[in-house]
Design a protein around this motif. Structure first.
Motif, mmCIF file in Angstrom:
data_model
loop_
_atom_site.group_PDB
_atom_site.id
_atom_site.type_symbol
_atom_site.label_atom_id
_atom_site.label_comp_id
_atom_site.label_asym_id
_atom_site.label_seq_id
_atom_site.Cartn_x
_atom_site.Cartn_y
_atom_site.Cartn_z
ATOM 1 N N HIS A 147 50.562 39.925 36.854
ATOM 2 C CA HIS A 147 49.328 40.596 37.312
ATOM 3 C C HIS A 147 49.499 41.148 38.732
ATOM 4 O O HIS A 147 49.617 40.389 39.697
ATOM 5 C CB HIS A 147 48.135 39.641 37.279
ATOM 6 N N HIS B 69 48.485 44.990 41.240
ATOM 7 C CA HIS B 69 47.834 46.312 41.315
ATOM 8 C C HIS B 69 48.679 47.240 42.182
ATOM 9 O O HIS B 69 48.727 47.054 43.412
ATOM 10 C CB HIS B 69 46.463 46.200 41.992
ATOM 11 N N HIS C 214 40.407 40.884 34.405
ATOM 12 C CA HIS C 214 40.157 39.760 35.317
ATOM 13 C C HIS C 214 39.131 38.812 34.704
ATOM 14 O O HIS C 214 38.233 39.245 33.990
ATOM 15 C CB HIS C 214 39.596 40.277 36.653
ATOM 16 N N HIS D 280 43.544 35.135 36.867
ATOM 17 C CA HIS D 280 42.800 34.137 37.654
ATOM 18 C C HIS D 280 42.300 32.945 36.842
ATOM 19 O O HIS D 280 42.916 31.907 36.855
ATOM 20 C CB HIS D 280 41.658 34.772 38.461
ATOM 21 N N ASP E 34 49.156 39.460 42.206
ATOM 22 C CA ASP E 34 47.866 40.121 42.438
ATOM 23 C C ASP E 34 47.804 40.865 43.771
ATOM 24 O O ASP E 34 46.752 40.947 44.399
ATOM 25 C CB ASP E 34 46.691 39.139 42.298
HETATM 26 ZN ZN ZN Z 1 43.794 41.648 40.167
#
Ligand code: ZN
Ligand code: GUN
Length: 427
Positions: free
Chosen positions: A70, A72, A224, A263, A314
């Protein structure tokens, strides 16, 4: 054909339930043909059979390429943005940055830097958020194809997003389908239906994402889940019929064996049980959870229910691109909930564990025969402190020191399909 000689370590299954999963050759040989491992074992036992193959020495501890479950890419330039928890951080720092990805040229430039940064940190595969813009996916996939990296991504769906960063039910569906068709079967790429999170899409768009997932059995679902307490309260207020946050997704067909949830910090037992039944998994992101004050992932609870787990950075809520360092942070976060995460298990989370979540464990994650030769050469002497701490130490101590004290400085080389893609000494 080529061969590599060095110290190899991999963890193919969760060592908590299978201690045999740890594989280590202090002096090993890895033979690679057309980018795929065709033999691996103790050098003295294997060398004779491959005497005609040129051998490259690998200086350090060789582990499978890291798999970031995960991250971005559009948040690369907003890492370390000060002062807020999740929802305010998104509004103040992240949404303005993501709007800039309407420009393909901007997306191209950030994607190139981002992928090079992954390689520098030993990450060879990743499940990546782009932005709402169709061309942000093209930019990432083009750059990944050029580098031969294993990247899974998919246009972000957010029809409730802010002005300038939203789509509609129809445009989100059309862009997703166009991308799935355009990129199908190319290089080492894969697609993931990606609703940003429950609060960013209408019920109609969440239902449509579920339909899209059902229509394309080869794609993943990425979103998420239960990261922050205020977010959880807003989800509970909107989805009053849902038993919990996970159930809000479940009602739209988004909880499946192909679903990856980032998460999962605040989950009731019911949701953990449902994750287990469905085969969906959680990308645990401890650096991000600490940075945004989200909380600590409860490994004990997840393990009681047999929830599938992987590890993610993340970035940009995560504070490092290094999945090596993230293993060290995972140890500290787990201890906050009373569990001393084993270093071999942490390595498994960052490699084969994440690969299982991403359905790429047949290709990467444990450097076994038949897998692609993606690997990282870690340097236990990368810094004077690491050198002192690992001097004469056993394998578990060296690995743990690398996780706690190491980062990109400890990545000497990164290989993709048996080809050197990053060399610290000749950047
Ligand atoms: Zn994220
Ligand atoms: N929830 C919805 N969007 C985001 C995001 O961009 N980052 C994180 N950490 N959580 C989110």
């Amino acid at each position: 054909m080529r061969a590599f000689r060095g110290e190899f370590l991999s963890v193919s299954r969760d060592p908590r339930s299978d201690p045999e999963a740890v594989r280590h050759e202090a002096d090993g040989l890895l033979v690679v043909e057309d980018g795929v491992v065709i033999a691996r074992g103790v050098y003295a036992e294997l060398a004779g059979r491959h005497a005609d193959v040129p051998v490259e020495m690998l200086p350090g501890l060789v582990v499978p390429g890291f798999v970031d479950s995960h991250i971005h890419y559009p948040q690369t330039d907003r890492i370390a943005s000060h002062g807020e928890q999740l929802l305010d951080w998104l509004e103040r720092h992240i949404f303005p940055a993501e709007k800039a990805f309407a420009s393909k040229a901007h997306a191209d430039a950030v994607a190139a830097f981002f992928l090079d940064e992954l390689l520098k940190n030993g990450t060879t595969s990743a499940l990546v958020y782009p932005t709402v813009h169709e061309q942000s996916v093209d930019a990432l996939f083009e750059a990944a194809l050029e580098r031969n990296m294993r990247v899974i991504s998919g246009k972000v769906l957010m029809d409730l997003g802010p002005e300038g960063l939203n789509d509609t039910l129809a445009s989100g569906r059309a862009a997703s389908e166009a991308l799935i068709h355009r990129w199908r079967g190319r290089g080492r790429l894969g697609y993931a239906v990606t609703p940003r999170f429950a609060l960013a899409s209408t019920d109609a768009q969440l239902a449509d994402a579920g339909a899209l997932l059902a229509e394309h059995p080869e794609v993943l679902m990425h979103t998420h889940l239960a990261e922050n307490l205020r977010e959880c309260a807003e989800v509970a207020a909107r989805f009053t019929e849902a038993a919990d946050y996970l159930d809000a997704y479940d009602r739209f067909g988004l909880v499946t064996g192909r679903s990856v949830f980032a998460h999962g910090v605040h989950l009731p037992d019911r949701a953990c049980q449902r994750l287990h039944e469905s085969g969906a998994g959680i990308a645990v992101c401890p650096a991000s959870n600490l940075f945004l004050g989200s909380g600590f992932f409860d490994f004990g609870q997840a393990d009681r229910h047999g929830v599938r787990l992987g590890l993610g950075t993340d970035v940009g809520a995560g504070t490092t691109f290094s999945l090596l360092h993230t293993q060290g942070i995972a140890y500290q976060a787990a201890l906050m909930k009373g569990m001393a995460l084993d270093p071999f298990r942490a390595l498994w989370l960052a490699t084969a564990g994440s690969a299982v979540l991403l359905h790429i464990d047949d290709r990467v994650g444990s450097l076994e025969v038949g897998q692609e030769a993606d690997f990282v050469v870690l340097d236990p002497q990368a810094t004077p402190l690491l050198a002192r701490r690992t001097q004469g130490a056993d394998l578990a101590t060296r690995l743990f020191a690398l996780q706690v004290l190491g980062d990109d400085r400890a990545v000497a080389r990164t290989y993709l399909l048996g080809q050197c893609a990053w060399n610290r000494d000749t950047p």
